[in-house]
Design an enzyme around this catalytic site. Structure first.
Site, PDB file in Angstrom:
ATOM      1  N   CYS A 112    -115.594   7.115 -46.097  1.00 11.06           N
ATOM      2  CA  CYS A 112    -113.971   8.065 -45.833  1.00 11.06           C
ATOM      3  C   CYS A 112    -114.481   9.513 -46.726  1.00 11.06           C
ATOM      4  CB  CYS A 112    -113.358   7.331 -45.705  1.00 11.06           C
ATOM      5  SG  CYS A 112    -111.569   8.213 -45.742  1.00 11.06           S
ATOM      6  N   ASN A 113    -113.752  10.346 -45.641  1.00 14.02           N
ATOM      7  CA  ASN A 113    -114.357  12.004 -45.341  1.00 14.02           C
ATOM      8  C   ASN A 113    -113.353  11.950 -46.537  1.00 14.02           C
ATOM      9  OD1 ASN A 113    -116.695  13.687 -44.647  1.00 14.02           O
ATOM     10  ND2 ASN A 113    -116.102  12.787 -43.559  1.00 14.02           N
ATOM     11  N   THR A 114    -111.187  11.464 -45.878  1.00 15.71           N
ATOM     12  CA  THR A 114    -110.824  12.084 -46.909  1.00 15.71           C
ATOM     13  C   THR A 114    -110.057  10.778 -48.416  1.00 15.71           C
ATOM     14  OG1 THR A 114    -109.676  11.275 -44.552  1.00 15.71           O
ATOM     15  CG2 THR A 114    -107.817  10.881 -46.355  1.00 15.71           C
TER      16      THR A 114
ATOM     17  N   ASP B 146    -114.020   2.486 -46.011  1.00 18.50           N
ATOM     18  CA  ASP B 146    -113.166   3.489 -44.648  1.00 18.50           C
ATOM     19  C   ASP B 146    -111.612   2.836 -44.460  1.00 18.50           C
ATOM     20  OD1 ASP B 146    -112.874   5.929 -42.948  1.00 18.50           O
ATOM     21  OD2 ASP B 146    -113.554   4.976 -41.292  1.00 18.50           O
ATOM     22  N   SER B 147    -111.149   3.390 -44.234  1.00 21.89           N
ATOM     23  CA  SER B 147    -109.798   3.079 -43.429  1.00 21.89           C
ATOM     24  C   SER B 147    -109.874   2.614 -42.198  1.00 21.89           C
ATOM     25  CB  SER B 147    -108.606   4.412 -42.953  1.00 21.89           C
ATOM     26  OG  SER B 147    -109.834   5.248 -42.106  1.00 21.89           O
TER      27      SER B 147
ATOM     28  N   TYR C  40    -105.315   6.995 -42.794  1.00 23.62           N
ATOM     29  CA  TYR C  40    -105.056   7.922 -43.981  1.00 23.62           C
ATOM     30  C   TYR C  40    -105.248   9.333 -44.243  1.00 23.62           C
ATOM     31  CZ  TYR C  40    -107.294   3.667 -46.872  1.00 23.62           C
ATOM     32  OH  TYR C  40    -108.244   1.842 -47.591  1.00 23.62           O
ATOM     33  N   GLY C  41    -105.798   9.767 -43.850  1.00 21.51           N
ATOM     34  CA  GLY C  41    -105.880  10.716 -42.689  1.00 21.51           C
ATOM     35  C   GLY C  41    -104.458  12.045 -42.855  1.00 21.51           C
TER      36      GLY C  41
ATOM     37  N   CYS D 229    -115.218  14.002 -40.677  1.00 18.20           N
ATOM     38  CA  CYS D 229    -114.581  12.372 -40.782  1.00 18.20           C
ATOM     39  C   CYS D 229    -115.599  11.410 -40.158  1.00 18.20           C
ATOM     40  CB  CYS D 229    -113.259  12.752 -39.951  1.00 18.20           C
ATOM     41  SG  CYS D 229    -112.888  10.797 -39.449  1.00 18.20           S
ATOM     42  N   THR D 230    -115.910  10.360 -40.761  1.00 15.51           N
ATOM     43  CA  THR D 230    -116.554   9.678 -40.353  1.00 15.51           C
ATOM     44  C   THR D 230    -116.462   8.949 -38.676  1.00 15.51           C
ATOM     45  OG1 THR D 230    -115.343   7.354 -41.779  1.00 15.51           O
ATOM     46  CG2 THR D 230    -117.668   9.269 -42.227  1.00 15.51           C
ATOM     47  N   HIS D 231    -115.389   8.737 -38.278  1.00 16.84           N
ATOM     48  CA  HIS D 231    -114.481   8.782 -37.118  1.00 16.84           C
ATOM     49  C   HIS D 231    -115.124   9.400 -36.229  1.00 16.84           C
ATOM     50  CE1 HIS D 231    -112.282   5.744 -39.247  1.00 16.84           C
ATOM     51  NE2 HIS D 231    -111.659   5.110 -38.092  1.00 16.84           N
TER      52      HIS D 231
ATOM     53  N   GLU E  49    -110.640   5.296 -32.849  1.00 18.63           N
ATOM     54  CA  GLU E  49    -110.105   4.030 -32.989  1.00 18.63           C
ATOM     55  C   GLU E  49    -109.747   3.233 -31.118  1.00 18.63           C
ATOM     56  OE1 GLU E  49    -109.589   1.581 -35.645  1.00 18.63           O
ATOM     57  OE2 GLU E  49    -111.014   3.127 -36.994  1.00 18.63           O
TER      58      GLU E  49
HETATM   59  N1  DGL Z   1    -113.010   7.848 -41.635  1.00 11.27           N
HETATM   60  C1  DGL Z   1    -112.138   8.925 -41.919  1.00 11.27           C
HETATM   61  C2  DGL Z   1    -112.418   9.935 -42.950  1.00 11.27           C
HETATM   62  O1  DGL Z   1    -113.904  10.393 -42.924  1.00 11.27           O
HETATM   63  C3  DGL Z   1    -110.022   8.758 -42.163  1.00 11.27           C
HETATM   64  C4  DGL Z   1    -109.451   8.486 -41.168  1.00 11.27           C
HETATM   65  C5  DGL Z   1    -108.348   8.402 -41.347  1.00 11.27           C
HETATM   66  O2  DGL Z   1    -107.800   6.964 -41.391  1.00 11.27           O
HETATM   67  O3  DGL Z   1    -107.677   9.349 -41.374  1.00 11.27           O
HETATM   68  O4  DGL Z   1    -111.563  11.344 -43.267  1.00 11.27           O
END
Ligand code: DGL
Length: 278
Positions: free
Chosen positions: A81-83, A18-19, A50-51, A195-197, A161
């Site tokens: 990571c969904n992104t 993931d990011s 990343y998003g 988003c996995t966060h 985060e």
């Molecule tokens: N956790 C990531 C996701 O699932 C991305 C978060 C990010 O880096 O913007 O999209």
């Protein structure tokens, strides 16, 4: 299948990236479902988030993270990571072929459709995931009757985060995003944590959402897909011992340990985190 079974050492770890620390929510679900598997996790903390980046940059970062895990020797890759899944899954599949690569968007969409068939879904995700309409496409392919609305919520990545997952600040930011998504007559049956966060903010989101809305994420569905893939390729680890966990990050071992510990639900020390360059 026979080729996979004969040529892949089933003691190799499953690679997950993931990011940042968000993908640890997926790692947790994989550990719960497959406690004997060895796992290696990479958080690209130097380049988080990343998003907000362009698809070209996200694809480049995801390719580099994948190359790093491939070099470690893995038997299957999870793009937690969904992104990165939305932008680059096909490219990453080509890069890792013949090994299996599993993204999180389709499992998240399946979980939402299973929870609310024919329903209305509000997807909370990053700007890039929303910009590509990744969940809209994945849900429509599974359930053409579904109604999907997507809302970019980049500040929620920063909250997760930072470890600010409850209290007034989290509540007011979540409320603002939910208000922006509310155009008067859209009443979602489910809120998808795209988003996995965001699973770390699940209770705060539930508190701000309409009562009765189902909150769905991709973690446990992804873990089931990983389990089925290992099984069908004949590469599940056969040991009865608990699997090992290696944590890699591209920057900030102390910070990764502090916040990653919240995600994993167990304390981590900076010495548990290896800093790597991509
Ligand atoms: N956790 C990531 C996701 O699932 C991305 C978060 C990010 O880096 O913007 O999209």
């Amino acid at each position: 299948m026979t080729l996979m079974r004969d040529s892949i050492d089933n003691n190799l770890p499953v690679g997950i990236f993931d990011s940042g620390v968000g993908g640890l929510t997926v790692l947790n679900a994989i550990r719960a479902e497959l406690p004997h598997e060895n796992l290696v996790y990479l958080g690209d903390t130097a380049r988080l988030p990343y998003g907000t980046k362009s698809p070209a940059s996200i694809a480049r970062y995801a390719t580099q993270a994948t190359a790093k895990l491939k070099d470690q020797g893995i038997k299957l890759l999870v793009v937690a990571c969904n992104t990165a899944s939305a932008v680059a899954l096909e490219a990453l599949r080509n890069q890792m072929s013949p090994l299996t690569v599993i993204g999180v968007v389709k499992p998240g969409a399946s979980a939402a459709v299973a929870a609310c068939p024919g329903g209305s879904h509000l997807v909370l995700a990053t700007e890039a995931t929303v910009g590509l309409g990744a969940y809209r496409d994945a849900i429509s392919a599974l359930d053409p009757a579904a109604i999907v609305k997507e809302e970019a919520c980049e500040m929620l990545v920063a909250l997760a985060e930072e470890g600010w997952t409850d209290g007034d600040i989290a509540a007011s930011i979540i409320r603002r995003y939910l208000t922006e998504a509310d155009d008067g007559d859209f009443r979602p049956d489910s809120i998808i944590l795209g988003c996995t966060h965001f699973p770390l903010l699940k209770e705060a989101i539930r508190a701000e959402a309409d009562p009765g809305v189902q909150i769905v994420d991709s973690a446990s569905t992804t873990a089931s897909v990983v389990s089925q893939s290992l099984q069908s390729a004949g590469i599940r680890r056969q040991s009865r011992e608990a699997g090992t966990l290696r944590l890699l990050a591209t920057d900030g071992a102390t910070r990764f340990a502090r916040v990653g510990g919240l995600f994993l639900g167990e304390p981590l020390s900076y010495s548990d985190v290896e800093i790597v360059d991509l």
